[in-house]
Scaffold this motif. Structure first.
Motif, PDB file in Angstrom:
ATOM      1  N   GLU A   1       9.984  19.471  16.430  1.00 58.60           N
ATOM      2  CA  GLU A   1       9.532  18.971  17.705  1.00 58.60           C
ATOM      3  C   GLU A   1       8.858  20.050  18.551  1.00 58.60           C
ATOM      4  OE1 GLU A   1      12.224  18.406  16.099  1.00 58.60           O
ATOM      5  OE2 GLU A   1      13.359  16.730  16.850  1.00 58.60           O
ATOM      6  N   ASN A   2       9.132  21.301  18.271  1.00 60.43           N
ATOM      7  CA  ASN A   2       8.607  22.407  19.057  1.00 60.43           C
ATOM      8  C   ASN A   2       7.493  23.180  18.363  1.00 60.43           C
ATOM      9  OD1 ASN A   2      10.473  21.956  21.150  1.00 60.43           O
ATOM     10  ND2 ASN A   2      12.039  23.002  19.971  1.00 60.43           N
ATOM     11  N   ALA A   3       6.884  22.613  17.338  1.00 59.50           N
ATOM     12  CA  ALA A   3       5.902  23.343  16.533  1.00 59.50           C
ATOM     13  C   ALA A   3       4.698  23.797  17.356  1.00 59.50           C
ATOM     14  CB  ALA A   3       5.465  22.496  15.344  1.00 59.50           C
ATOM     15  N   VAL A   4       4.138  22.928  18.190  1.00 64.96           N
ATOM     16  CA  VAL A   4       2.983  23.303  19.008  1.00 64.96           C
ATOM     17  C   VAL A   4       3.363  24.435  19.956  1.00 64.96           C
ATOM     18  CG1 VAL A   4       1.387  22.529  20.806  1.00 64.96           C
ATOM     19  CG2 VAL A   4       1.853  21.051  18.849  1.00 64.96           C
ATOM     20  N   GLU A   5       4.487  24.290  20.621  1.00 68.87           N
ATOM     21  CA  GLU A   5       4.955  25.316  21.545  1.00 68.87           C
ATOM     22  C   GLU A   5       5.214  26.642  20.821  1.00 68.87           C
ATOM     23  OE1 GLU A   5       8.957  26.002  24.074  1.00 68.87           O
ATOM     24  OE2 GLU A   5       8.000  24.043  24.325  1.00 68.87           O
ATOM     25  N   THR A   6       5.814  26.572  19.659  1.00 71.10           N
ATOM     26  CA  THR A   6       6.122  27.771  18.883  1.00 71.10           C
ATOM     27  C   THR A   6       4.847  28.527  18.515  1.00 71.10           C
ATOM     28  OG1 THR A   6       8.141  26.818  17.991  1.00 71.10           O
ATOM     29  CG2 THR A   6       7.161  28.617  16.736  1.00 71.10           C
TER      30      THR A   6
ATOM     31  N   GLU B   1       7.181  34.384   9.095  1.00 67.26           N
ATOM     32  CA  GLU B   1       7.875  33.103   9.040  1.00 67.26           C
ATOM     33  C   GLU B   1       6.888  32.026   8.599  1.00 67.26           C
ATOM     34  OE1 GLU B   1      10.768  30.600  12.054  1.00 67.26           O
ATOM     35  OE2 GLU B   1      10.071  32.594  12.590  1.00 67.26           O
ATOM     36  N   ARG B   2       7.433  30.913   8.105  1.00 69.32           N
ATOM     37  CA  ARG B   2       6.624  29.740   7.798  1.00 69.32           C
ATOM     38  C   ARG B   2       7.111  28.563   8.613  1.00 69.32           C
ATOM     39  NH1 ARG B   2       5.052  29.576   1.392  1.00 69.32           N
ATOM     40  NH2 ARG B   2       4.048  31.622   1.423  1.00 69.32           N
ATOM     41  N   LEU B   3       6.168  27.750   9.022  1.00 70.37           N
ATOM     42  CA  LEU B   3       6.484  26.570   9.801  1.00 70.37           C
ATOM     43  C   LEU B   3       5.870  25.369   9.078  1.00 70.37           C
ATOM     44  CD1 LEU B   3       6.139  26.288  13.613  1.00 70.37           C
ATOM     45  CD2 LEU B   3       5.306  24.498  12.141  1.00 70.37           C
ATOM     46  N   THR B   4       6.668  24.370   8.762  1.00 77.45           N
ATOM     47  CA  THR B   4       6.195  23.136   8.147  1.00 77.45           C
ATOM     48  C   THR B   4       6.530  21.986   9.075  1.00 77.45           C
ATOM     49  OG1 THR B   4       6.482  23.999   5.916  1.00 77.45           O
ATOM     50  CG2 THR B   4       6.361  21.606   6.135  1.00 77.45           C
ATOM     51  N   SER B   5       5.556  21.095   9.286  1.00 78.97           N
ATOM     52  CA  SER B   5       5.771  19.987  10.202  1.00 78.97           C
ATOM     53  C   SER B   5       5.042  18.736   9.736  1.00 78.97           C
ATOM     54  CB  SER B   5       5.266  20.368  11.598  1.00 78.97           C
ATOM     55  OG  SER B   5       5.459  19.303  12.506  1.00 78.97           O
ATOM     56  N   THR B   6       5.639  17.602  10.079  1.00 78.71           N
ATOM     57  CA  THR B   6       5.008  16.293   9.861  1.00 78.71           C
ATOM     58  C   THR B   6       4.712  15.619  11.194  1.00 78.71           C
ATOM     59  OG1 THR B   6       7.166  15.213   9.700  1.00 78.71           O
ATOM     60  CG2 THR B   6       6.143  15.941   7.626  1.00 78.71           C
ATOM     61  N   ASP B   7       4.911  16.337  12.286  1.00 80.61           N
ATOM     62  CA  ASP B   7       4.692  15.796  13.624  1.00 80.61           C
ATOM     63  C   ASP B   7       3.199  15.529  13.846  1.00 80.61           C
ATOM     64  OD1 ASP B   7       4.774  15.160  16.329  1.00 80.61           O
ATOM     65  OD2 ASP B   7       5.022  17.240  16.972  1.00 80.61           O
ATOM     66  N   PRO B   8       2.815  14.275  14.114  1.00 76.47           N
ATOM     67  CA  PRO B   8       1.400  13.944  14.318  1.00 76.47           C
ATOM     68  C   PRO B   8       0.749  14.755  15.443  1.00 76.47           C
ATOM     69  CG  PRO B   8       2.688  11.939  14.083  1.00 76.47           C
ATOM     70  CD  PRO B   8       3.663  13.082  14.178  1.00 76.47           C
ATOM     71  N   GLU B   9       1.504  15.076  16.488  1.00 77.83           N
ATOM     72  CA  GLU B   9       0.967  15.893  17.584  1.00 77.83           C
ATOM     73  C   GLU B   9       0.589  17.283  17.077  1.00 77.83           C
ATOM     74  OE1 GLU B   9       2.319  17.964  21.772  1.00 77.83           O
ATOM     75  OE2 GLU B   9       3.516  16.300  21.014  1.00 77.83           O
ATOM     76  N   PHE B  10       1.434  17.852  16.240  1.00 79.55           N
ATOM     77  CA  PHE B  10       1.162  19.174  15.675  1.00 79.55           C
ATOM     78  C   PHE B  10      -0.045  19.126  14.745  1.00 79.55           C
ATOM     79  CE2 PHE B  10       2.127  22.574  12.500  1.00 79.55           C
ATOM     80  CZ  PHE B  10       1.929  23.638  13.351  1.00 79.55           C
ATOM     81  N   LEU B  11      -0.116  18.126  13.883  1.00 77.62           N
ATOM     82  CA  LEU B  11      -1.253  17.985  12.984  1.00 77.62           C
ATOM     83  C   LEU B  11      -2.552  17.850  13.775  1.00 77.62           C
ATOM     84  CD1 LEU B  11       1.146  17.467  11.033  1.00 77.62           C
ATOM     85  CD2 LEU B  11      -0.328  15.869   9.848  1.00 77.62           C
ATOM     86  N   ALA B  12      -2.520  17.094  14.863  1.00 77.18           N
ATOM     87  CA  ALA B  12      -3.707  16.940  15.704  1.00 77.18           C
ATOM     88  C   ALA B  12      -4.058  18.253  16.397  1.00 77.18           C
ATOM     89  CB  ALA B  12      -3.479  15.835  16.734  1.00 77.18           C
ATOM     90  N   TRP B  13      -3.037  18.991  16.846  1.00 71.97           N
ATOM     91  CA  TRP B  13      -3.264  20.270  17.518  1.00 71.97           C
ATOM     92  C   TRP B  13      -3.924  21.276  16.577  1.00 71.97           C
ATOM     93  CZ3 TRP B  13      -1.253  25.332  17.218  1.00 71.97           C
ATOM     94  CH2 TRP B  13      -1.487  26.126  18.337  1.00 71.97           C
ATOM     95  N   ILE B  14      -3.465  21.327  15.335  1.00 72.60           N
ATOM     96  CA  ILE B  14      -4.072  22.208  14.331  1.00 72.60           C
ATOM     97  C   ILE B  14      -5.481  21.731  13.997  1.00 72.60           C
ATOM     98  CG2 ILE B  14      -3.971  22.989  11.915  1.00 72.60           C
ATOM     99  CD1 ILE B  14      -1.895  24.419  13.495  1.00 72.60           C
ATOM    100  N   GLY B  15      -5.625  20.410  13.851  1.00 69.25           N
ATOM    101  CA  GLY B  15      -6.939  19.846  13.530  1.00 69.25           C
ATOM    102  C   GLY B  15      -7.466  20.371  12.209  1.00 69.25           C
ATOM    103  N   ASP B  16      -8.728  20.784  12.210  1.00 66.54           N
ATOM    104  CA  ASP B  16      -9.366  21.309  11.002  1.00 66.54           C
ATOM    105  C   ASP B  16      -9.280  22.821  10.885  1.00 66.54           C
ATOM    106  OD1 ASP B  16     -10.124  18.761  10.206  1.00 66.54           O
ATOM    107  OD2 ASP B  16     -12.046  18.871  11.234  1.00 66.54           O
ATOM    108  N   ARG B  17      -8.606  23.451  11.853  1.00 64.64           N
ATOM    109  CA  ARG B  17      -8.547  24.921  11.831  1.00 64.64           C
ATOM    110  C   ARG B  17      -7.791  25.409  10.600  1.00 64.64           C
ATOM    111  NH1 ARG B  17      -6.113  26.551  17.457  1.00 64.64           N
ATOM    112  NH2 ARG B  17      -4.877  24.672  17.088  1.00 64.64           N
ATOM    113  N   GLN B  18      -8.206  26.541  10.084  1.00 61.08           N
ATOM    114  CA  GLN B  18      -7.539  27.196   8.957  1.00 61.08           C
ATOM    115  C   GLN B  18      -6.735  28.405   9.409  1.00 61.08           C
ATOM    116  OE1 GLN B  18      -7.751  24.606   6.616  1.00 61.08           O
ATOM    117  NE2 GLN B  18      -7.511  26.393   5.323  1.00 61.08           N
TER     118      GLN B  18
END
Length: 65
Positions: free
Chosen positions: A4-9, A44-61
């Motif tokens: 739930e905190n992936a974007v903030e992290t 560290e590694r962060l794995t998420s299925t949160d749609p908000e996080f996926l949208a925040w990352i977008g197409d960035r690598q």
């Protein structure tokens, strides 16, 4: 690490001068490598299925994109 905190992290991570890069991406999940500020060692590694996080990352690598 709480999904739930992936974007903030990652926001705090980059605000402190460190970087991240996408290691693995599917339509429903993403795994990010969080690396030291010198662009070196993975801390560290962060794995998420949160749609908000996926949208925040977008197409960035990487965090610099």
């Amino acid at each position: 690490m709480s999904e739930e905190n992936a974007v903030e992290t990652l926001s705090r991570w980059t605000d402190s001068g460190a970087m991240w890069r996408v290691l693995y991406r599917t339509p429903t999940s993403i795994t990010v490598s969080m690396c030291r500020c010198d662009g070196g060692e993975e801390m560290e590694r962060l794995t998420s299925t949160d749609p908000e996080f996926l949208a925040w990352i977008g197409d960035r690598q990487i965090s610099n994109d």
